[in-house]
Scaffold this active site. Structure first.
Site: not given
Length: 209
Positions: A130, A6
């Site tokens: 996360d 990412c």
């Protein structure tokens, strides 16, 4: 194992990372963040990628109209909701983008957070867990409490994020059994500038798993 890298900002790095083995690339569509890219920048990468590589836009409290416009104009194949978006919002977005993967990211710091994550499984395609940070949505380099996730087995695919890097990924995957992993700062020289040596090292480590 799905591997998403990412925070892609440079076309040549995106192409190289895909060739090394990444199955998905993530693009930060959140203005005023370090890894933000606009539609033209995303398209410059997407146009050079193999069709089978997933192209995921990361959004934080954008409107459905904003997300839809960016997806259509940039050629994204997935949307990652990374802020306070509700289950209802995800369902409405699905109606607008029926052929686009919807990922819900949640920052996890407790068992209650895991229960909240489970509640999204009927509204989205994929979960992404996360590390919790009070001021940043992601890319913090902080790891999750992997032990807390050892029994996590939701009704949809899920990805592990948060502080993963080539040196700890094997340890993480020995404790936790996600459908995929998501890395950003763990394979960077600086925000948005990926270190291809670290990416290559990541796939070498994963090959031994």
């Amino acid at each position: 194992m799905r591997v998403k890298i990412c925070g892609i900002t440079q076309p040549q790095q995106g192409v190289a990372i895909a060739s090394l083995g990444a199955t998905a690339l993530g693009f930060i569509c959140v203005p005023a963040t370090k890894r933000y890219v606009n539609v033209a920048q995303i398209r410059a990468v997407v146009e050079q990628l193999p069709q089978q590589v997933h192209k995921i836009g990361v959004f934080a409290n954008s409107t459905i109209e904003e997300i839809t416009q960016i997806v259509v104009e940039s050629g994204l194949t997935g949307v990652q909701l990374h802020a306070d978006e509700s289950k209802e919002f995800a369902v409405q977005l699905r109606q607008m983008l029926p052929n686009v993967e919807i990922i819900k990211a949640l920052r996890i710091s407790s068992a209650e957070d895991l229960e909240e994550a489970r509640a999204y499984t009927s509204s989205v395609d994929t979960l992404l867990l996360d590390a919790y940070h009070p001021n940043q949505l992601g890319g913090t380099g902080k790891t999750l409490d992997w032990k807390m996730l050892e029994q996590f087995n939701p009704d949809c695919p899920w990805m592990l994020a948060g502080g993963l890097n080539p040196d700890n990924v094997v340890q993480a995957l020995s404790q936790v059994k996600p459908s995929g992993i998501d890395l950003s700062s763990g394979v960077e020289r600086a925000p948005g500038d990926k270190d291809l040596d670290k990416v290559a090292k990541l796939f070498e480590r994963l090959a031994t798993k």
